[in-house]
Write an enzyme that holds these catalytic residues in place. Sequence first.
Site, mmCIF file in Angstrom:
data_model
loop_
_atom_site.group_PDB
_atom_site.id
_atom_site.type_symbol
_atom_site.label_atom_id
_atom_site.label_comp_id
_atom_site.label_asym_id
_atom_site.label_seq_id
_atom_site.Cartn_x
_atom_site.Cartn_y
_atom_site.Cartn_z
ATOM 1 N N TYR A 10 0.874 -1.176 0.000
ATOM 2 C CA TYR A 10 0.000 0.000 0.000
ATOM 3 C C TYR A 10 0.912 1.227 0.000
ATOM 4 O O TYR A 10 1.698 1.400 0.932
ATOM 5 C CB TYR A 10 -0.864 0.040 1.258
ATOM 6 C CG TYR A 10 -1.950 -1.029 1.327
ATOM 7 C CD1 TYR A 10 -1.677 -2.322 1.774
ATOM 8 C CD2 TYR A 10 -3.259 -0.736 0.949
ATOM 9 C CE1 TYR A 10 -2.676 -3.292 1.839
ATOM 10 C CE2 TYR A 10 -4.266 -1.700 1.013
ATOM 11 C CZ TYR A 10 -3.962 -2.972 1.458
ATOM 12 O OH TYR A 10 -4.951 -3.925 1.526
ATOM 13 N N LYS A 61 -12.060 -4.601 3.344
ATOM 14 C CA LYS A 61 -13.054 -5.028 4.334
ATOM 15 C C LYS A 61 -14.428 -5.405 3.777
ATOM 16 O O LYS A 61 -15.228 -6.053 4.466
ATOM 17 C CB LYS A 61 -13.257 -3.901 5.378
ATOM 18 C CG LYS A 61 -12.087 -3.716 6.299
ATOM 19 C CD LYS A 61 -12.015 -4.815 7.335
ATOM 20 C CE LYS A 61 -10.648 -4.978 7.943
ATOM 21 N NZ LYS A 61 -9.955 -6.207 7.594
ATOM 22 N N TYR A 121 -6.629 -4.907 10.333
ATOM 23 C CA TYR A 121 -6.433 -5.450 8.988
ATOM 24 C C TYR A 121 -6.757 -6.958 8.942
ATOM 25 O O TYR A 121 -7.387 -7.430 8.004
ATOM 26 C CB TYR A 121 -4.997 -5.198 8.504
ATOM 27 C CG TYR A 121 -4.832 -5.474 7.028
ATOM 28 C CD1 TYR A 121 -5.162 -4.495 6.079
ATOM 29 C CD2 TYR A 121 -4.384 -6.708 6.564
ATOM 30 C CE1 TYR A 121 -5.048 -4.751 4.719
ATOM 31 C CE2 TYR A 121 -4.257 -6.968 5.207
ATOM 32 C CZ TYR A 121 -4.588 -5.975 4.289
ATOM 33 O OH TYR A 121 -4.480 -6.224 2.936
#
Length: 392
Positions: free
Chosen positions: A200, A296, A384
């Site tokens: 990321y 998510k 996470y």
Amino acid sequence: MRTKVVIIGGGPSGLLLSRLLSLENIDNVVLEKQSREHVQGRIRAGVLENGTIEMLRLAGVSKRLDNEGFKHNGIELSFKNHGFRIDLKKLTDKHVTVYGQTEVTKDLYEIIEKENGNIINCAEDVLPQKVGEINSFVTFKKNGIENKIMCDFVAGCDGYHGISRKVIPENLINVFERIYPFGWLGILSETPPVKEELIYANHGNGFALASMRNNNLSRYYIQTSLDDRVEAWDDKRFWEELKRRLPIEASESIITGPSIEKSIAPLRSFVCEPMNWNNLFLVGDAAHIVPPTGAKGLNLAVSDVYYLFKGLKKHYLFNDDKDLKNYSTKALSRVWKAIRFSWWMTTTFHKFPEQTSFDQRIQDSELEYLENSIASQTVLAENYVGLPYEEL
Ligand code: RFL
Ligand code: PHB
């Protein structure tokens, strides 16, 4: 026709709920607007939490996932082209699994069909009616012919654009929303992933993500402006911009190739409260949307299924409605935590149009803090890998 539960939408949440109910001999019918090929072809999520894996295991669809899914014990974060690792395993004793949503839906479709489950694809004009009355029913058209299914419950698993949420009177729901001023341009390419773990990246030009599906299938994303068009991004331009934003070692070693899919997705946070109206229960994207930055969406859809499945099971097996009554409260408590985390990941990693040099410094220092603080890393890692499901 009569059934116990009509499930509107045959995406991952609808299919999983159907399968779990069938395992408990609770009759159900899935009404899906699109063809099976269309549903299975949608390239979306790639990262599964342990809770999601456990639910797929309960549904009896973990064989291929166990063989072909990739366990990831960490992720890489980057800013100013400098990467550092978050050791998920060390910080939480948990990992995530990379296994595509396309594969999850394929596995679920296969088992439901094999075990004579009831999925009706290409169902048009699906409409739940008399919700909350003893004679609730759902109407739909198939091949031009009108059909009606009487039922006890309706599960609205039909995603953000579905019909289920829209039949709830507006004065009975509260809607919370944030629309982000950018989108994600994603590509799939038959090239080896640049690294064995996800990256990321925060960069002055905008966010980038390096992900994957398997050893020879990579998924990459870059932040683009909302009015950007896919046609404006030929492969060459995409790879150049991606390389600019990734950590230096990654951009030096990345193997590029032709893209086999390219699309732009807008980003939003959205919650509808409560998540039910009488005997109509909203599940997954029908009730809430998160920007994909925290990975998510699918995982939340699965935790909703967990709460609703438990509630329906208790209703039919033990004549106990306590869990069904608590469905919305329980599901929302987990949903809001994921909404917060996804919002935080999004605001920490993306460049906002009005962003000043002050804002950039704040992002840089947030990431620098993350690099050096175990406390900060633990907060990220715990979210996470997925917060635990609440006991009912
Ligand atoms: P879905 O998958 O949208 O399925 C809804 C189904 O309902 C059907 N439908 C109807 N059927 C009958 N009548 C109607 N009127 C209907 N209207 C709609 C639709 O055809 C569809 O088949 O919702 P569900 O099941 O709640 O699942 C949600 C997930 O698909 C979604 O949250 C994730 O894909 C989000 N997401 C990610 N989630 C993760 O957990 N990890 C990730 O890594 C991740 N990456 C992503 C993502 C979503 C993305 N996009 C494109 C939004 C990456 C991206 C780019
Ligand atoms: C993906 O592989 O598509 C993916 C992975 C992680 C995310 C979002 C999407 O946060």
